[in-house]
Enzyme design. Structure first.
Site, short mmCIF file in Angstrom:
data_model
loop_
_atom_site.label_atom_id
_atom_site.label_comp_id
_atom_site.label_asym_id
_atom_site.label_seq_id
_atom_site.Cartn_x
_atom_site.Cartn_y
_atom_site.Cartn_z
N LYS A 110 -103.71 5.23 58.71
CA LYS A 110 -103.26 6.23 60.00
C LYS A 110 -104.39 5.55 61.29
O LYS A 110 -102.99 5.45 61.97
CB LYS A 110 -103.89 7.31 59.24
CG LYS A 110 -103.81 8.50 60.40
CD LYS A 110 -103.66 9.98 59.47
CE LYS A 110 -102.90 10.96 60.67
NZ LYS A 110 -102.88 12.01 59.80
N LYS A 189 -88.77 2.83 45.39
CA LYS A 189 -89.76 3.34 44.76
C LYS A 189 -90.19 4.50 44.96
O LYS A 189 -89.43 5.20 46.27
CB LYS A 189 -91.29 2.82 45.35
CG LYS A 189 -92.31 4.09 44.37
CD LYS A 189 -93.67 3.53 44.71
CE LYS A 189 -94.16 4.15 43.77
NZ LYS A 189 -95.64 5.29 44.71
N LYS A 192 -91.79 11.28 47.80
CA LYS A 192 -91.57 12.03 48.40
C LYS A 192 -91.16 11.38 50.05
O LYS A 192 -90.23 12.40 50.66
CB LYS A 192 -91.98 13.30 48.27
CG LYS A 192 -93.65 13.69 48.63
CD LYS A 192 -94.40 14.59 47.89
CE LYS A 192 -95.71 14.73 47.97
NZ LYS A 192 -96.14 13.87 47.04
P1 ADP Z 1 -95.43 10.24 46.29
O1 ADP Z 1 -94.77 8.91 46.46
O2 ADP Z 1 -93.92 10.92 46.07
O3 ADP Z 1 -95.71 11.30 47.16
P2 ADP Z 1 -97.68 11.31 45.14
O4 ADP Z 1 -98.25 9.59 45.85
O5 ADP Z 1 -98.08 12.67 45.33
O6 ADP Z 1 -96.06 11.00 44.64
O7 ADP Z 1 -97.69 10.92 43.05
C1 ADP Z 1 -98.45 11.18 42.29
C2 ADP Z 1 -99.08 9.97 41.48
O8 ADP Z 1 -96.94 10.23 40.96
C3 ADP Z 1 -99.33 8.80 41.90
O9 ADP Z 1 -100.68 8.32 41.61
C4 ADP Z 1 -98.24 7.59 40.42
O10 ADP Z 1 -99.28 8.69 39.69
C5 ADP Z 1 -96.88 9.22 40.17
N1 ADP Z 1 -96.10 8.46 40.91
C6 ADP Z 1 -95.75 8.30 42.46
N2 ADP Z 1 -94.44 8.11 42.34
C7 ADP Z 1 -93.93 7.11 41.54
C8 ADP Z 1 -93.14 6.69 41.25
N3 ADP Z 1 -91.66 5.91 41.78
N4 ADP Z 1 -93.27 5.80 39.64
C9 ADP Z 1 -93.38 5.83 39.16
N5 ADP Z 1 -95.46 6.57 39.42
C10 ADP Z 1 -94.98 7.40 40.53
#
Ligand code: ADP
Ligand code: TRP
Length: 322
Positions: A110, A189, A192
């Site tokens: 950030k 990947k 969200k």
């Molecule tokens: P986002 O990237 O959608 O914000 P988060 O960071 O909240 O998702 O993810 C929570 C957990 O879900 C992460 O610690 C990770 O282990 C898993 N995760 C998120 N996206 C993926 C992905 N594309 N493939 C595998 N695991 C994922």
């Protein structure tokens, strides 16, 4: 094994969250002790809308229950229902070097973007350390991105123990299978933040449309194709049976197929794979009082454990028993 992990209630779970994290939390719920919590205090560093945060918190609990978290096996609670954690956080904060937190990704990234950060974001890893240490957890299943926070937790616990005696158990991260990196609808990947997700609890109709819109290459239909490098196949592999996957792989290698058919198969397999969870979710969502009861029971168990540990830490550093 004493397992603990937290999930931020910041959005609807997508296939990446499910296959990358949630399914593995659930697989570990039979450990000697398993604590899973909704990290709403952490989410407060980004979600600043009252209605939204409280809705997301309850939704996160419903999602986990629908996906198979069994409250008879694991303790499920909401972080803010266990004030001992926040209290412990302060004790830890007093001995945490600024430099340690300055190196942590969320804050560093950030700052690097020239954005101003709140003290909450800066101290985020200390609260996470308190979450873990308050339960004498030894195993913390997390994604690769959270490993740094577990290392920080070990540093903080180690220096507290060094100053005040053996109070805390030093935890280890259990890194979730990184080969389970789920691609999003654009091939990047799934996340969200990239707007490329397939939500676990999406209505089949909407999900079908999202899948039909996935961009595919324009090679002729007759060409044989390598299934392993294709996003549709990678997604299909997650939700299809072994036999279906083999059959689809053979179709790719043989060539002479259209991506439209693969998309239809993917939409159907996804719909079937999560059908039971969707039904469960509807059921839990229609009984919010039962969900709240589970969370209240979870909080009681969690407070019992956390107050023991907090007490130990307070005694050790001289703010209790003066
Ligand atoms: P986002 O990237 O959608 O914000 P988060 O960071 O909240 O998702 O993810 C929570 C957990 O879900 C992460 O610690 C990770 O282990 C898993 N995760 C998120 N996206 C993926 C992905 N594309 N493939 C595998 N695991 C994922
Ligand atoms: N920071 C974690 C995440 O964003 C969530 C979390 C909060 C957590 N406290 C925790 C994970 C304690 C493991 C242990 O995913």
């Amino acid at each position: 094994m004493r397992v603990l992990s937290g999930i931020q209630p910041t959005g609807r779970p997508h296939w990446g969250n499910y296959f990358g994290a949630i399914t593995q939390y659930i697989a570990l719920q039979n450990a000697d002790q398993a604590f899973y919590f909704i990290a709403n205090l952490h989410a407060l560093t980004t979600v600043r809308d009252r209605e939204q945060l409280s809705q997301l918190t309850l939704d996160a609990a419903i999602d986990l229950l629908a996906l198979g978290l069994d409250p008879q096996e694991a303790v499920l609670f909401v972080q803010s229902d266990v004030p001992e954690v926040s209290e412990l956080c302060w004790l830890l904060m007093t001995g945490t070097p600024m430099g340690l937190l300055e190196r942590c990704h969320a804050y560093k990234d950030k700052k690097a973007k020239g954005l101003s950060a709140d003290a909450g974001l800066f101290a985020y890893p200390v609260l996470q350390a308190a979450d873990i240490l308050a339960f004498d957890s030894d195993t913390v299943p997390v994604g690769e991105d959270q490993v740094q926070h577990i290392e920080v937790c070990r540093d903080i616990a180690g220096s507290f123990n060094h100053r005040f005696g053996e109070v805390f158990v030093l935890p280890k991260a259990k890194v979730l299978d990184s080969s389970a990196r789920v691609p999003g609808t654009d091939g990047e990947k799934m996340s969200k933040s990239y707007n490329n997700t397939l939500a676990v609890f999406e209505s089949p109709k909407v999900q079908r449309k999202q899948i039909m819109r996935i961009a595919t290459d324009s090679r002729p239909m007759e060409d044989p194709k390598d299934p392993e490098t294709d996003v549709l196949f990678q997604l299909y592999s997650l939700v299809a049976s072994d036999a279906q996957r083999e059959e689809m792989a053979a179709t790719y290698r043989a060539g002479g197929f259209g991506y439209g058919d693969v998309k239809k198969a993917l939409a159907e397999a996804g719909e079937n794979f999560f059908a039971e969870a969707r039904a469960q979710r509807d059921d839990w969502a229609s009984r919010p009082d039962d969900v709240k009861e589970i969370l209240a029971t979870g909080a009681r168990w969690a407070r019992k454990k956390a107050s023991e540990v907090l007490n130990r830490a307070q005694e050790a550093c001289g703010i209790k028993g003066y």
